[in-house]
Design a protein around this motif. Structure first.
Motif, PDB file in Angstrom:
ATOM      1  N   GLN A  36      20.646 -49.601 -91.571  1.00 38.14           N
ATOM      2  CA  GLN A  36      21.384 -49.730 -92.538  1.00 38.14           C
ATOM      3  C   GLN A  36      22.770 -50.836 -92.073  1.00 38.14           C
ATOM      4  O   GLN A  36      23.169 -51.384 -92.971  1.00 38.14           O
ATOM      5  N   HIS A  37      23.007 -50.716 -91.061  1.00 35.03           N
ATOM      6  CA  HIS A  37      24.290 -51.451 -90.770  1.00 35.03           C
ATOM      7  C   HIS A  37      24.014 -52.643 -89.886  1.00 35.03           C
ATOM      8  O   HIS A  37      24.911 -53.306 -89.276  1.00 35.03           O
ATOM      9  N   GLY A  38      22.733 -52.900 -89.527  1.00 34.29           N
ATOM     10  CA  GLY A  38      22.491 -54.180 -88.773  1.00 34.29           C
ATOM     11  C   GLY A  38      22.595 -54.123 -87.410  1.00 34.29           C
ATOM     12  O   GLY A  38      22.838 -55.178 -86.668  1.00 34.29           O
ATOM     13  N   ILE A  39      22.529 -52.835 -86.742  1.00 30.53           N
ATOM     14  CA  ILE A  39      22.843 -52.607 -85.585  1.00 30.53           C
ATOM     15  C   ILE A  39      21.409 -52.584 -84.816  1.00 30.53           C
ATOM     16  O   ILE A  39      20.583 -52.064 -85.412  1.00 30.53           O
ATOM     17  N   LEU A  40      21.260 -53.215 -83.463  1.00 31.96           N
ATOM     18  CA  LEU A  40      20.083 -53.050 -82.812  1.00 31.96           C
ATOM     19  C   LEU A  40      19.985 -51.736 -82.105  1.00 31.96           C
ATOM     20  O   LEU A  40      20.764 -51.204 -81.665  1.00 31.96           O
ATOM     21  N   LEU A  41      18.752 -51.253 -82.255  1.00 29.05           N
ATOM     22  CA  LEU A  41      18.557 -49.939 -81.400  1.00 29.05           C
ATOM     23  C   LEU A  41      17.808 -50.283 -80.092  1.00 29.05           C
ATOM     24  O   LEU A  41      16.662 -51.005 -80.011  1.00 29.05           O
ATOM     25  N   ILE A  42      18.431 -49.859 -78.998  1.00 32.01           N
ATOM     26  CA  ILE A  42      17.791 -49.907 -77.935  1.00 32.01           C
ATOM     27  C   ILE A  42      17.403 -48.846 -77.306  1.00 32.01           C
ATOM     28  O   ILE A  42      18.215 -47.685 -76.901  1.00 32.01           O
ATOM     29  N   PHE A  43      16.010 -48.731 -76.815  1.00 37.96           N
ATOM     30  CA  PHE A  43      15.502 -47.583 -76.096  1.00 37.96           C
ATOM     31  C   PHE A  43      15.615 -47.828 -74.433  1.00 37.96           C
ATOM     32  O   PHE A  43      14.861 -48.833 -73.969  1.00 37.96           O
ATOM     33  N   GLU A  64       6.867 -43.261 -78.850  1.00 37.94           N
ATOM     34  CA  GLU A  64       5.802 -42.759 -79.682  1.00 37.94           C
ATOM     35  C   GLU A  64       5.698 -41.294 -80.221  1.00 37.94           C
ATOM     36  O   GLU A  64       5.319 -41.126 -81.407  1.00 37.94           O
ATOM     37  N   HIS A  65       6.249 -40.395 -79.417  1.00 36.08           N
ATOM     38  CA  HIS A  65       6.620 -39.195 -79.903  1.00 36.08           C
ATOM     39  C   HIS A  65       7.138 -38.918 -81.119  1.00 36.08           C
ATOM     40  O   HIS A  65       6.891 -37.995 -82.027  1.00 36.08           O
ATOM     41  N   ALA A  66       8.253 -40.016 -81.638  1.00 32.02           N
ATOM     42  CA  ALA A  66       8.976 -39.874 -82.939  1.00 32.02           C
ATOM     43  C   ALA A  66       8.531 -40.962 -83.881  1.00 32.02           C
ATOM     44  O   ALA A  66       8.911 -41.043 -84.764  1.00 32.02           O
ATOM     45  N   ASN A  67       7.443 -41.847 -83.200  1.00 31.21           N
ATOM     46  CA  ASN A  67       7.171 -42.934 -84.280  1.00 31.21           C
ATOM     47  C   ASN A  67       8.309 -43.660 -84.510  1.00 31.21           C
ATOM     48  O   ASN A  67       7.923 -44.211 -85.687  1.00 31.21           O
ATOM     49  N   VAL A  68       8.825 -44.265 -83.641  1.00 29.09           N
ATOM     50  CA  VAL A  68      10.210 -44.963 -83.758  1.00 29.09           C
ATOM     51  C   VAL A  68       9.813 -46.090 -83.068  1.00 29.09           C
ATOM     52  O   VAL A  68       9.646 -46.056 -81.744  1.00 29.09           O
ATOM     53  N   THR A  69       9.970 -47.758 -83.328  1.00 29.60           N
ATOM     54  CA  THR A  69       9.969 -48.881 -82.779  1.00 29.60           C
ATOM     55  C   THR A  69      11.502 -49.262 -82.420  1.00 29.60           C
ATOM     56  O   THR A  69      12.187 -49.417 -83.619  1.00 29.60           O
ATOM     57  N   PRO A  70      11.923 -49.212 -81.281  1.00 31.95           N
ATOM     58  CA  PRO A  70      13.321 -49.809 -81.092  1.00 31.95           C
ATOM     59  C   PRO A  70      13.339 -51.230 -81.206  1.00 31.95           C
ATOM     60  O   PRO A  70      12.368 -51.936 -81.397  1.00 31.95           O
ATOM     61  N   ASP A  71      14.400 -51.887 -81.379  1.00 31.27           N
ATOM     62  CA  ASP A  71      14.600 -53.343 -81.399  1.00 31.27           C
ATOM     63  C   ASP A  71      14.384 -53.815 -80.048  1.00 31.27           C
ATOM     64  O   ASP A  71      13.806 -55.233 -79.879  1.00 31.27           O
ATOM     65  N   ILE A  72      14.873 -53.124 -78.965  1.00 32.66           N
ATOM     66  CA  ILE A  72      14.603 -53.767 -77.658  1.00 32.66           C
ATOM     67  C   ILE A  72      14.101 -52.345 -76.843  1.00 32.66           C
ATOM     68  O   ILE A  72      14.940 -51.223 -77.072  1.00 32.66           O
ATOM     69  N   LEU A  73      13.359 -52.688 -75.889  1.00 31.24           N
ATOM     70  CA  LEU A  73      12.680 -51.658 -75.093  1.00 31.24           C
ATOM     71  C   LEU A  73      12.907 -51.962 -73.722  1.00 31.24           C
ATOM     72  O   LEU A  73      12.704 -53.250 -73.216  1.00 31.24           O
ATOM     73  N   LEU A 107      15.970 -39.226 -83.592  1.00 34.67           N
ATOM     74  CA  LEU A 107      15.644 -40.667 -83.122  1.00 34.67           C
ATOM     75  C   LEU A 107      15.257 -41.566 -84.585  1.00 34.67           C
ATOM     76  O   LEU A 107      15.752 -42.384 -84.770  1.00 34.67           O
ATOM     77  N   GLN A 108      14.700 -40.729 -85.316  1.00 37.54           N
ATOM     78  CA  GLN A 108      14.351 -41.461 -86.620  1.00 37.54           C
ATOM     79  C   GLN A 108      15.585 -41.688 -87.432  1.00 37.54           C
ATOM     80  O   GLN A 108      15.795 -42.718 -88.222  1.00 37.54           O
ATOM     81  N   GLU A 109      16.557 -40.474 -87.361  1.00 30.50           N
ATOM     82  CA  GLU A 109      17.736 -40.813 -88.261  1.00 30.50           C
ATOM     83  C   GLU A 109      18.415 -41.811 -87.618  1.00 30.50           C
ATOM     84  O   GLU A 109      19.298 -42.693 -88.257  1.00 30.50           O
ATOM     85  N   LEU A 110      18.490 -42.234 -86.307  1.00 35.41           N
ATOM     86  CA  LEU A 110      19.417 -43.276 -85.695  1.00 35.41           C
ATOM     87  C   LEU A 110      18.622 -44.500 -85.988  1.00 35.41           C
ATOM     88  O   LEU A 110      19.399 -45.718 -86.408  1.00 35.41           O
ATOM     89  N   ARG A 111      17.409 -44.590 -86.253  1.00 38.32           N
ATOM     90  CA  ARG A 111      16.700 -45.853 -86.613  1.00 38.32           C
ATOM     91  C   ARG A 111      17.279 -46.279 -88.025  1.00 38.32           C
ATOM     92  O   ARG A 111      17.367 -47.409 -88.298  1.00 38.32           O
TER      93      ARG A 111
END
Length: 431
Positions: free
Chosen positions: A239-246, A263-272, A230-234
């Motif tokens: 890098q490419h200006g793509i939105l990340l949706i969880f 929160e387990h990955a400490n990743v905040t998506p753009d859209i939840l 998930l961190q690598e996806l972020r």
């Protein structure tokens, strides 16, 4: 005889007038429910390990929720958020802004998870001006046409409905059981390489509006994506200006031992995307993103007649209050680990069981591919005969998933687990 007559009458009405398109898991006629139990019209008691498919996080007919629903229904049942503000919707939006991770502070309310998924896809496309969506093999996002287009947990969900939403691409999810001839330790790298291959061969990343993922796969098998994935996806999306949706429709509100699985990955998506346990049984979904992103969604570009219904929002506020006051997020982490340990010791060694796993109280008992079709349907049936409702999931139905109320009473939990252990052992040993 009177109870049996009532049960038969309701069954006959339902069979005659309710559409047969919906999968019928049982023929039970439910009269009432409370906590982690429900009772049928013929007077039988059952323990509920399904919770409305992970909806009733604080149990059936929770007192605080019932009171909130009654109070709001007496004041205002419906108006429509485009015709004015009302307190429960404003308060719930503010509460979600406070408890969701990072900078997510603005909410659009819908009626369900699938509807919220569709809205999130529309938001991503409108905000970026890009057409393509990338999702993951094994994912389940709902049954509306947009959600169906990105779902890939079974071809049965897409059958009859093609062509649907265009420019949707799927890449593998790092779930080793779904990746043939790929070693478990290589699964994450393999999936990231397949994403890069998609960029290289099929869709340039500059055309991709969003990548959508369940941080822990739900209907596809109850399997968590590694935090590093998930961190690598972020990083890739940034890098490419793509939105990340969880898609946290099933994982949100303490199910995984954190308020949200991200929160387990400490990743905040753009859209939840949220639903299910958000409102504990009332129809409600939510698309949560930053104010900056929501302001890129043109006014009148989306809407909902019932989204943010006053009663549903009142239920959600009470539901979240119970989760916080009773420290159910922390309980989920501790009790979930205890349950997994117990099941690992009691049934994890049995032939046919591939793994007992869980993140918080999102718990799965996975059977190997040869044993799933043989054992799982029998286990579900025998459990119901013994007064326990359970459900399975997975591309081949291989995982028994436990969706317990986060506040389930210890004695009810013990009784339910004892039934489950008994029927699993008896089923496997009898073959």
């Amino acid at each position: 005889m009177k109870l049996q007559s009532k049960t038969k009458e309701i069954q006959e009405k339902a069979r005659k007038h309710l559409s047969p398109v919906m999968t019928r898991v049982t023929e039970l006629v439910i009269e009432k429910a409370h906590g982690a139990k429900f009772w049928t019209t013929d007077g039988k008691e059952y323990i509920d390990f399904v919770s409305g498919v992970a909806v009733n996080a604080v149990g059936h007919t929770n007192k605080k929720m019932v009171e909130a629903i009654q109070k709001q229904a007496e004041a205002l049942i419906h108006l429509g958020l485009n015709y004015g503000y009302y307190e429960t919707a404003a308060n719930l939006a503010e509460k979600l802004a406070h408890i969701t991770p990072g900078y997510l502070d603005t909410v659009f309310f819908s009626n369900s998870g699938a509807e919220a998924i569709d809205g999130a896809l529309k938001l991503a496309k409108a905000a970026t001006g890009r057409p393509a969506i990338i999702a993951f093999e094994g994912s389940f996002h709902g049954r509306t046409l947009g959600a169906t287009a990105i779902t890939a947990s079974s071809s049965k969900y897409r059958r009859y409905y093609e062509p649907i939403l265009g420019e949707v691409y799927h890449v593998p999810y790092p779930y080793p059981a779904q990746l043939k001839n790929i070693k478990e330790e290589d699964a994450e790298e393999y999936c990231l390489n397949q994403l890069q291959k998609l960029f290289d061969l099929r869709v340039d990343p500059s055309r991709v509006a969003a990548i959508i993922i369940e941080p822990i796969m739900g209907e596809g098998g109850y399997y968590p994506a590694p935090p590093s994935f998930l961190q690598e996806l972020r990083k890739i999306t940034e890098q490419h200006g793509i939105l990340l949706i969880f898609d946290e429709v099933q994982t949100g509100f303490g199910r995984t031992g954190k308020m949200f699985a991200s929160e387990h990955a400490n990743v905040t998506p753009d859209i939840l995307v949220l639903a299910k346990a958000l409102s504990g049984g009332m129809p409600l979904g939510a698309i949560v993103a930053s104010r900056e992103l929501h302001e890129k969604w043109p006014t009148a570009g989306h809407g909902s007649t019932f989204g943010g219904n006053p009663v549903s929002c009142a239920a959600a506020l009470a539901n979240i209050e119970v989760i916080e006051e009773e420290k159910l997020v922390e309980r989920s982490a501790k009790l979930g680990a205890k349950i997994v340990g117990r099941l690992h010791n009691s049934v994890g060694h049995l032939p046919g069981i591939a793994e007992v796993r869980g993140v918080g109280m999102m718990i799965g008992i996975e059977f190997d591919s040869q044993s799933a079709a043989l054992f799982v349907p029998k286990i579900k049936s025998k459990a119901l005969e013994n007064g326990l409702l359970i459900m399975n999931c997975g591309v081949s139905g291989q995982t028994i998933r436990l969706m317990l109320p986060l506040n389930i009473q210890e004695d009810v939990l013990d009784k339910g687990l004892t039934i489950l252990e008994y029927v699993i052992t008896e089923t496997i040993s009898g073959n």
